[in-house]
Design an enzyme around this catalytic site. Structure first.
Site: not given
Ligand code: UD1
Ligand code: CA
Length: 465
Positions: A8, A11, A15, A142, A171, A229, A387-388
């Site tokens: 993933l 995002g 921050r 989470g 999590n 972050n 050279n240039y």
């Molecule tokens: C998420 C988890 C949380 C966990 C935490 C750990 C969910 C809802 N929550 O929260 O339980 O404790 O990670 O770090 O999953 N991203 C996308 N598309 C989106 C949203 C996010 O690709 O639409 C990617 C972000 O770039 C990032 C990752 O998903 O790499 C996590 O997203 P982020 O918004 O940071 O989740 P957290 O609030 O940290």
């Molecule tokens: Ca995160």
């Protein structure tokens, strides 16, 4: 059992407080390695069938980094982690096997931990496995709600009751899923939560309703799960990775005098009995052999170094040094320098796109570009190979045993033959035959007593004013 992975990385990284829209959070580097590249490296040994990276914000930057190692899918609007996984459906939906999900901003997870999570998942017949940690301050994570070894829910902080808020098992954001069940259940997610997003974590509740098995495995070293972050966490992640890499190298026989002040990238390889002095940075695909002395204050990137060399106070990229050579202090080599065995290149020299032959010497203050320097050549102080011409680059050859006098200007293209010499201060524009001596400068005239006359005239002129 086929194994897949999804990273993933869509995002925004609000921050990070960047004003640029051509970069993404996961393209920020630690030890000159983009965060998402670190994640790809940790996936390498897992024997994955396919890796899919979900990109969105700063997609071009992320795509450029990952495209050689993974499939890229776009999440144009970021509607949550569950929504991000939906974007991978065209690639993975319906496939038999398991899928590891991890985040592009979590660069410190080791292959070992990820493999452990896969093993946990398979050995326990899980449908979903969650990497977890115990945190004194679980803010922002989470919370894991568990009953009799079955995870019942992951509750996001924003949605927690007061009791749930106190739970310290969290999590880490890394999961292994049964791939078919993952994609079968994704359409059941809704946005009925505090953030109005599709939470991937809500799959826990859905899996429970279906009677699927959901378990959690604690991560032994919670540092591994550090998510980047902001730029404070970026520096912290860099520090942890630096310490981890340096410790690994020291335990394998490399001496690092001051590990807190030595920066070595994750792909660098260094042989035993090499000693690294403080202030040294070594990055990219650098491979260094045994018994070398590197530093202090040296920067090396994409460099191949053999054995028993000395590299002191130098800046060297995209080049190669064979064995027993001595370079620096203050040597600079740019792309395509090849320094052969027993060469000696002293202070304030620059070499670019050139071979510098075996046992040849260039003790001080020279520039060598686009040239072949043979064996046992002596390049005198202040030699420049021009050279240039402002448009084209030209190549010169200096054959074995040649002697280039101090302050020689070689206007390429030129060949200086074997065992030839150039007189100091010469401007060489034509080839020099082997064993010849080229003198290309005005012959000196001495005017007897003129130094005194000149000085007197100057004084007279000044006093008149
Ligand atoms: C998420 C988890 C949380 C966990 C935490 C750990 C969910 C809802 N929550 O929260 O339980 O404790 O990670 O770090 O999953 N991203 C996308 N598309 C989106 C949203 C996010 O690709 O639409 C990617 C972000 O770039 C990032 C990752 O998903 O790499 C996590 O997203 P982020 O918004 O940071 O989740 P957290 O609030 O940290
Ligand atoms: Ca995160």
């Amino acid at each position: 059992m086929k194994k897949y992975a999804i990273i993933l990385a869509a995002g925004k990284g609000t921050r990070m407080k960047s004003k640029r829209d051509d970069i993404s959070k996961v393209s920020f580097p630690i030890l000159e390695t983009p965060l998402v590249k670190c994640v790809l490296y940790s996936l390498e040994p897992l024997g994955l069938e396919e890796i899919v990276t979900v990109v969105g914000h700063g997609a071009k930057a992320s795509e450029a980094i990952v495209k050689d190692h993974s499939k890229v899918v776009y999440q144009l609007e970021q509607k949550g982690t569950g929504h991000a996984i939906m974007m991978a459906a065209p690639v993975l939906e319906g496939k038999e096997g398991i899928t590891l999900i991890t985040c592009g901003d979590t660069p410190l997870l080791t292959s070992k931990t990820l493999q452990n999570l896969i093993d946990y998942h398979l050995n326990n017949g899980m449908d979903m496995s969650i990497l977890t940690g115990i945190l004194e301050n679980p803010k922002g994570y989470g919370r894991i709600i568990e009953e009799d070894g079955q995870v019942k829910a992951i509750r996001e902080q924003k949605d927690c009751s007061i009791e749930e808020n106190a739970i310290k098992v969290i999590n880490a954001g890394v999961y292994v899923f049964d791939n078919k069940k993952l994609f079968d259940c994704l359409p059941l997610l809704s946005t009925e939560n505090a953030a109005h997003e599709y939470y991937l974590t809500d799959l826990v509740g859905i899996f429970n309703k279906k009677g699927y098995k959901v378990g959690q495995m604690p991560c032994e070293d919670f540092d591994e799960t550090l998510g980047v972050n902001d730029r404070v966490q970026l520096a912290r992640a860099g520090e942890i990775l630096r310490d981890r890499i340096n410790e690994g190298l020291m335990l394998s026989g490399v001496t690092i005098i001051d590990p807190k002040n030595t920066y070595i990238g994750p792909k660098v390889k260094i042989g035993a009995d090499t000693v690294i002095y403080p202030g040294t940075h070594i990055y990219g695909d650098t491979v260094i052999g045994e018994g070398n002395t590197i530093g202090p204050d040296t920067y090396l990137s994409n460099l191949k170094i053999g054995d028993r060399n000395k590299v002191i106070y130098s800046h060297i990229v995209d080049s190669e040094i064979r064995n027993d050579a001595h370079v620096g202090p203050y040597f600079r080599a740019r792309k395509g320098a090849l320094i052969m065995d027993h060469a000696h290149i002293g202070n304030f020299n620059e070499v670019k796109n050139s071979t510098f032959g075996e046992a040849s010497k260039c003790a001080h203050l020279s520039y060598i570009g686009d040239s072949n320097i043979g064996k046992d050549v002596n390049i005198g102080c202040g030699t420049i190979i021009a050279n240039y011409d402002g448009v084209n680059k030209f190549h010169s050859e200096i054959k074995d045993h040649a002697f280039i006098g101090s302050g020689t200007l070689i206007i390429s293209p030129v060949t200086v033959g074997e065992s030839a010499m150039t007189a100091g201060g010469s401007t060489i524009t034509n080839d020099v035959p082997g064993h010849a001596m080229a003198i290309a400068r005005e012959r000196q005239t001495n005017k007897e007593g003129f130094a005194d006359t000149f000085k007197q005239k100057a004084l007279d002129k000044k006093n008149k004013k």
